[in-house]
Design an enzyme around this catalytic site. Structure first.
Site, mmCIF file in Angstrom:
data_model
loop_
_atom_site.group_PDB
_atom_site.id
_atom_site.type_symbol
_atom_site.label_atom_id
_atom_site.label_comp_id
_atom_site.label_asym_id
_atom_site.label_seq_id
_atom_site.Cartn_x
_atom_site.Cartn_y
_atom_site.Cartn_z
ATOM 1 N N SER A 105 54.379 -19.054 -4.403
ATOM 2 C CA SER A 105 54.479 -18.857 -2.958
ATOM 3 C C SER A 105 55.705 -18.010 -2.584
ATOM 4 O O SER A 105 55.843 -16.900 -3.079
ATOM 5 C CB SER A 105 54.478 -20.220 -2.270
ATOM 6 N N ASP A 247 53.875 -13.883 3.172
ATOM 7 C CA ASP A 247 54.617 -14.303 1.981
ATOM 8 C C ASP A 247 53.818 -13.855 0.749
ATOM 9 O O ASP A 247 52.718 -13.306 0.895
ATOM 10 C CB ASP A 247 54.946 -15.808 2.040
ATOM 11 N N ASP A 249 51.905 -15.065 -1.530
ATOM 12 C CA ASP A 249 50.506 -15.468 -1.738
ATOM 13 C C ASP A 249 49.714 -15.455 -0.436
ATOM 14 O O ASP A 249 48.578 -15.951 -0.388
ATOM 15 C CB ASP A 249 50.402 -16.825 -2.461
ATOM 16 N N ASP A 251 49.614 -16.955 2.398
ATOM 17 C CA ASP A 251 49.129 -18.079 3.213
ATOM 18 C C ASP A 251 49.987 -18.256 4.462
ATOM 19 O O ASP A 251 49.581 -18.929 5.395
ATOM 20 C CB ASP A 251 49.014 -19.391 2.408
HETATM 21 MG MG MG Z 1 52.820 -19.260 0.357
#
Ligand code: MG
Length: 457
Positions: A105, A247, A249, A251
Site C-alpha cells: 500500500s 497511493d 495500490d 485504493d
Molecule cells: Mg493502499
C-alpha cells in the site's frame, strides 16, 4: 536486527530481503491455498486471482505466491500490475475462491506485502485470518503430487472490467461535455494506467505526472499533504480544475482543488457520499476515526452513519449487513458496493467528477459547502495494559460523552469527538480528535495528555 515480519488480519507485510523473501511468500500462499481447500465443501478445483502493485519486488513475489498456490493444487489467474480494488472485482467476476494482492500500500519502496481476499472480495475475518496464520506457522501445507499441481494463466482484462463498472454508475457524456482538466499523480504505482484510461473515457484533458508503473515512487507514497507539493504546483501551473493523487495500490484517493490546495483525504469520502446520496437512499458506513462531515451529509439526506471499527473489512462487512451503497474510511478510501467491497480510487474519481458536473460548481466551491472541522491526529507509545488504563481514565474524565467501544473508545460530544485506539501492528495508541475549532480540540487533547502523563509518564 531485522524487524519481525508483521502478519495481521489483512495479510503479511515486511521489508524485502530482510524479513520478506520468496520462500516466505510461497509458504504463506501455500497456507492460504490450504485454507481455501479446507473450506471447499464441494471438493472442486479452486482458482485464485493474483495481482500486484508496481514495486520492483512485485514480480519476484508474484512468482513465489503463484508457485505456493500451485504447489497445493490451486490454479492461478495472474492479473499483472493492477489496483487492489481491481483484484477484488476480478475475484468475484471470475468466480475465484479467493484473491491475493502483492502490495505494501502506502509504505515506502523497501516494503512489500501479501493481502488476502475471500471469494466475496473482502479480507478474511479475524477467526479465518488466524486460521491461515496458524497453517503458515505450523507449516501444515497440503502439497499435491505432480499431476494435481495448480495451473497458471494470465488475464489482462481487469482495467476494462473495472472501468466499465465505474462508467455504469456515472453519466459519461455529461461529464465529457464539461471538458474537465485533471492532473493525475499516481506515484508510479498501479493506478496510473487505469485512472488515465478512465479519465480519457470521461473526456477529461489529463496532465499525467508519475503515472508510469515503475514502482520507483516519485515522492513518499502516502497521499497526504506533505507528499503532494508537486501535484499542487502542477494544478496551478496548468490551470487545471482538479488534481487527483492515488497511493501505490490505488485504493486511496486524495484531491487538490482548482487553486492548487490540498483539501485533505477526509473530503474524498464526504464528496463521494454527497454524490451517491443524490440518487441512492443509503445509510453511510464509516470507521470510528472518520470525520463528522459524513454525519452532516447523512443528516441532510435523512440517512444514518453506521460507525465501524477501523479497517476496510470491518467497513465492508457493515455495509453488506446494512445494505449500504456507500462507505469507507477517512484516509481517502471509498467503497461503493455497486463496484465492489474494496476501497477504490477509480470509483471516487468518477463520483467526484460527476458531482462537479451535476452541481456545476468548482471543487473549491463544493468543499466550501461542507461544514469544516479541525482534525488532529497523534500517536504515542503505550502497551495494551497502559492503553486499558488510559481508556478507563478517559471514560471517567469524559463521563458526559456518548461512548462507542467497538474499537478502542470513541467519545462523542456536542461539538466534536475524540477516538483512542490501539494499533494492530505496533505497541502504540492513536488519538484522533475532531472539533469545530482548534481551540475546542486543544482542550480535549490537553485532557487526554494529562491522563497520558500520569499513566505512561
Ligand atoms: Mg493502499
Amino acid at each position: 536486527m531485522p524487524q519481525e515480519l508483521i502478519i495481521s488480519i489483512s495479510g503479511l507485510r515486511g521489508i524485502v530481503g530482510e524479513n520478506l523473501n520468496a520462500s516466505i511468500a510461497a509458504e504463506y500462499a501455500a497456507a492460504f491455498g490450504t485454507f481455501l481447500k479446507r473450506q471447499n465443501q464441494r471438493n472442486e478445483k479452486l482458482v485464485v486471482a493474483l495481482g500486484r502493485d508496481s514495486r520492483p519486488s512485485g514480480e519476484m513475489l508474484e512468482s513465489a505466491v503463484a508457485a505456493g498456490l500451485a504447489s497445493v493444487g490451486v490454479d492461478v489467474v495472474k492479473l499483472g500490475i493492477v489496483p487492489t480494488p481491481s483484484v477484488g472485482i476480478m475475484t468475484v467476476k471470475l468466480g475465484c475462491a479467493g484473491g491475493v494482492v502483492i502490495t505494501a500500500s502506502h509504505n515506502p519502496i523497501e516494503y512489500n506485502g501479501i493481502k488476502l481476499l475471500l471469494d466475496n472480495g473482502i479480507a478474511p475475518p479475524k477467526d479465518k485470518s488466524a486460521e491461515i496464520k496458524n497453517i503458515y506457522l505450523q507449516k501444515q501445507f497440503d502439497y499435491v503430487a505432480s499431476i494435481d499441481c495448480g495451473r497458471m494463466r494470465c488475464d489482462d482484462t481487469a482495467d476494462e472490467v473495472h472501468i466499465e463498472k465505474v462508467l455504469s454508475i456515472i453519466d459519461r457524456q455529461k461529464i465529457a461535455d464539461r471538458k474537465i482538466k485533471v492532473v493525475l499523480d499516481s506515484v508510479n504505482g498501479a493506478g496510473g494506467r487505469p485512472a488515465k484510461e478512465l479519465l480519457e473515457q470521461l473526456g477529461c484533458s489529463v496532465v499525467p505526472i508519475n503515472t508510469e508503473p515503475t514502482g520507483i515512487f516519485a515522492h513518499t507514497p502516502e497521499p497526504i499533504r506533505e507528499n503532494l507539493g508537486q501535484l499542487c504546483d502542477e494544478v496551478k501551473k496548468h490551470a487545471a480544475d482538479i488534481g487527483f493523487a492515488q497511493d501505490p495500490d490505488a485504493d486511496r484517493l486524495a484531491i487538490v482543488d482548482e487553486n492548487g490546495n490540498y483539501i485533505g483525504e477526509e473530503y474524498t469520502l464526504a464528496l463521494s457520499a454527497m454524490q451517491v446520496l443524490v440518487s441512492q437512499k443509503s445509510d453511510i458506513a464509516a470507521n470510528l476515526s472518520t470525520s463528522r462531515m459524513v454525519d452532516d451529509i447523512a443528516a441532510e439526506k435523512g440517512v444514518k452513519v453506521i460507525r465501524t471499527p477501523v479497517g476496510e473489512a470491518n467497513v465492508a462487512e457493515a455495509m453488506i449487513e446494512a445494505g449500504c451503497v456507500i462507505g469507507g474510511e477517512g484516509n481517502g478510501g471509498v467503497i461503493d458496493m455497486r463496484i465492489g467491497p474494496v476501497r477504490d480510487s477509480l470509483v471516487s474519481i468518477g463520483l467526484v467528477l460527476q458531482l462537479i458536473t451535476d452541481e456545476d460548481k468548482t471543487l473549491g466551491q463544493l468543499v466550501g459547502q461542507i461544514p469544516a472541522y479541525y482534525m488532529h491526529k497523534e500517536k504515542f507509545a503505550a502497551d495494551s495494559a497502559q492503553a486499558e488504563k488510559i481508556i478507563a481514565a478517559a471514560k471517567a474524565e469524559f463521563a458526559d460523552a456518548k461512548v462507542n467501544q467497538s474499537d478502542g473508545c470513541r467519545f462523542d460530544f456536542a461539538d466534536g469527538w475524540v477516538h483512542l485506539r490501539c494499533s494492530n501492528t505496533e505497541p502504540v495508541m492513536r488519538m484522533i480528535a475532531e472539533f469545530a475549532t482548534s481551540q475546542a480540540a486543544e482542550q480535549y487533547i490537553g485532557k487526554v495528555k494529562k491522563i497520558l502523563g500520569t499513566i505512561v509518564g
